[in-house]
Design an enzyme around this catalytic site. Sequence first.
Site, PDB file in Angstrom:
ATOM      1  N   LYS A  56      85.832  -5.558  37.498  1.00 52.24           N
ATOM      2  CA  LYS A  56      85.100  -4.290  37.431  1.00 52.24           C
ATOM      3  C   LYS A  56      84.721  -3.929  35.997  1.00 52.24           C
ATOM      4  CE  LYS A  56      83.928  -0.328  39.473  1.00 52.24           C
ATOM      5  NZ  LYS A  56      82.712  -0.500  40.273  1.00 52.24           N
ATOM      6  N   ASN A  98      95.343  -7.309  27.451  1.00 54.57           N
ATOM      7  CA  ASN A  98      93.966  -7.179  27.929  1.00 54.57           C
ATOM      8  C   ASN A  98      93.065  -7.285  26.702  1.00 54.57           C
ATOM      9  OD1 ASN A  98      91.574  -6.520  29.214  1.00 54.57           O
ATOM     10  ND2 ASN A  98      91.968  -4.318  29.184  1.00 54.57           N
ATOM     11  N   GLY A  99      92.113  -8.228  26.727  1.00 50.22           N
ATOM     12  CA  GLY A  99      91.218  -8.409  25.583  1.00 50.22           C
ATOM     13  C   GLY A  99      91.239  -9.861  25.138  1.00 50.22           C
ATOM     14  N   CYS A 105      91.350  -7.494  33.184  1.00 53.96           N
ATOM     15  CA  CYS A 105      92.810  -7.455  33.164  1.00 53.96           C
ATOM     16  C   CYS A 105      93.302  -6.011  33.276  1.00 53.96           C
ATOM     17  CB  CYS A 105      93.427  -8.080  31.919  1.00 53.96           C
ATOM     18  SG  CYS A 105      92.982  -9.793  31.698  1.00 53.96           S
ATOM     19  N   ARG A 157      90.416  -4.774  38.207  1.00 59.01           N
ATOM     20  CA  ARG A 157      90.150  -5.212  36.827  1.00 59.01           C
ATOM     21  C   ARG A 157      90.277  -6.720  36.659  1.00 59.01           C
ATOM     22  NH1 ARG A 157      90.140  -0.891  33.379  1.00 59.01           N
ATOM     23  NH2 ARG A 157      90.323  -2.305  31.624  1.00 59.01           N
ATOM     24  N   GLU A 183      76.233 -10.572  44.137  1.00 54.05           N
ATOM     25  CA  GLU A 183      77.629 -10.481  43.732  1.00 54.05           C
ATOM     26  C   GLU A 183      78.580 -10.393  44.914  1.00 54.05           C
ATOM     27  OE1 GLU A 183      77.582  -5.773  42.371  1.00 54.05           O
ATOM     28  OE2 GLU A 183      79.048  -7.092  41.476  1.00 54.05           O
TER      29      GLU A 183
HETATM   30  O1  M6R Z   1      81.236  -0.212  33.497  1.00 56.49           O
HETATM   31  P1  M6R Z   1      79.772  -0.520  33.315  1.00 56.49           P
HETATM   32  O2  M6R Z   1      78.872   0.443  34.009  1.00 56.49           O
HETATM   33  O3  M6R Z   1      79.419  -0.656  31.854  1.00 56.49           O
HETATM   34  O4  M6R Z   1      79.574  -1.945  33.973  1.00 56.49           O
HETATM   35  C1  M6R Z   1      78.347  -2.611  33.851  1.00 56.49           C
HETATM   36  C2  M6R Z   1      78.247  -3.755  34.823  1.00 56.49           C
HETATM   37  O5  M6R Z   1      79.265  -4.696  34.583  1.00 56.49           O
HETATM   38  C3  M6R Z   1      78.354  -3.274  36.272  1.00 56.49           C
HETATM   39  O6  M6R Z   1      77.381  -2.313  36.552  1.00 56.49           O
HETATM   40  C4  M6R Z   1      78.179  -4.451  37.252  1.00 56.49           C
HETATM   41  O7  M6R Z   1      76.899  -4.975  37.137  1.00 56.49           O
HETATM   42  C5  M6R Z   1      78.444  -3.949  38.666  1.00 56.49           C
HETATM   43  N1  M6R Z   1      79.784  -4.283  39.050  1.00 56.49           N
HETATM   44  C6  M6R Z   1      77.497  -4.493  39.673  1.00 56.49           C
HETATM   45  O8  M6R Z   1      77.747  -3.957  40.928  1.00 56.49           O
END
Ligand code: M6R
Length: 628
Positions: free
Chosen positions: A623, A112-113, A2, A27, A504
């Site tokens: 993301k 958000n949350g 979000c 997001r 993905e």
């Molecule tokens: O923000 P982060 O690095 O903690 O996110 C971790 C994963 O959600 C992130 O790396 C996800 O696997 C990627 N979008 C994959 O491409």
Amino acid sequence: MCGIVGYVGWRGAQEVLVNGLRRLEYRGYDSAGVAVVDGKGGLEVHRAAGPLDNLVAVLPEDGAVGSVSGSSAALRATTGMGHTRWATHGPPTDRNAHPHRDATGKVAVVHNGIIENFAALRAELEAEGVELASDTDTEVAAHLVARAFSADPDGGLTAAVRATVARLEGAFTLVFTHADRPDEIVAARRSSPLVVGVGQGEMFVASDVAAFIDHTRDAVELGQDQVVTLTADGAVVTDFHGETARTRPFHVDWDIAAAEKGGHDFFMLKEIEEQPASLADTLRGHLVDGRVVLDEQRLSDQELRDIDKVFVVACGTAYHAGLLAKYAIEHWCRIPVEVEVASEFRYRDPVLDRSTLVVAISQSGETADTLEAVRHAREQKARVLAICNTNGAQIPRESDAVLYTHAGPEVGVAATKTFTAQVIACYLVGLALAQTFGTKYADEVAREYAELESSADAVARVLEAVVEPTRALARDLAPSKAVLFLGRHVGFPVALEGALKLKELAYMHAEGFAAGELKHGPIALIEQDLPVVVVMPSPKGRAILHQKLLSNIREIQARGARTIVVAEEGDETVRPFAEHLIEVPAVSTLLQPLVASIPLQVFAAEVARARGYDVDKPRNLAKSVTVE
Ligand code: M6R
């Protein structure tokens, strides 16, 4: 998960909010909405399920863009807030889209949350005769604020928000407007991120500075459990009890161009090409007087020397970077390293104490699984070092030491430039530890550092050489049902990452395996024409592994697989077994994952494109994953 944006100032709020939401769509993109308020028209809310364009299609549009005149409040208002949703409670429909309102329609909220005690609050409201209009956890907050505001109108919206957040449990960043307070918005932050943008006669609040970067690069980071009241003239920040709170102002060191596609069809394609720069930027300035320095260090050298075990915790792509950290840290420091997905870490009660270092890797710095792993580690007295791409995010704030990756904003949901930047940052951490432990002399550290610096050029050469042929290959293989990825040693995390990207983005069954494991089961998956991507080690430094992987390729070729081999330039031995050969420059073992992962990123993006999918916004994903 979000995206939130709020505005108070002199511009037409609707346009500011929609532009902000465009930059926050990464997001979440299940639905979007805006609420604007002005002194005459009161509160006006527009919402639509689906991507932001669906919302834009239902917004009033008379009057010039950016004007503050027109027949509806939406066009006159200079105060408002917007939301782009990644659904948690309730399906992504119009009725569940934010902003939500109270029963009188005077209060609106975006969130958000997750409000964990929403069911009890909902039951309480329903018992009082309140009819809830959505399935969300968020809506209760609008009703509670309306109730608190009526009970204490002199306290204003801020007091009503404080009274409400005192009753909420969970993670919540909330922004409220009230029809009777057209010149202010009030936001509260617990766990999920929130930053304030400081303009000239205008103020912003958002999940990410990207939402207001067109208007100002001066920002203020809000801390945990803080409430901010914004008017056009400024911000007043207090804690949840009304005491003045400390905040940290900062200047954003990237500009609007970094948040644009720059002529590319997708952000991801631009971000892939930015990797030489992001590697160089991440390394820059970290070797000072012959010593590797982190960005923040609240640990003494003695505390670091006392470390006798390292855990790396992270999720998704960051976890794959963490797997590579293990090779570097164990090799350079001769200390055991365990790498674990953050979502599993705290639930198995890992053995942690003061002599344990937990390295938390997170691009966003707000991933809930990683954040909770950090909190668990600190409760057990372990030391925590964060590798993060977002200045001042929650994970670095709660860590004892921080190394920032300087990859700039990454808008594509698939991690690309932040992955390679995380890998190089992990290596820097390995060198910093090696110098502290004394397992490497200063001249050895300097040599390794120089080697790391050569990665930017090597990646630039890969980009020049492989992007076009890999695109053609991707188009050829796009109709495939599945793709397997094999690697050994540092090539194994590359195989996992290649498979994750394809899953993905292209919604294709893709699996990464340690090539030696093939014969223990996965070889049964090999069938005629199945594409198998093999990440070859160098025939020089890793001759034994190279031999073994050649045998693995023969085994799968004999069973009809189509072999796509990523190998070092000049590796002629592999040529007869590669239906498609992708050559990458010869680099040291630890740099090989950096050069080998580039063609796999391009491959995934292009297969997705050939299948007609939105490369930047894959289905069901967001993301930043701020729920566990
Ligand atoms: O923000 P982060 O690095 O903690 O996110 C971790 C994963 O959600 C992130 O790396 C996800 O696997 C990627 N979008 C994959 O491409």
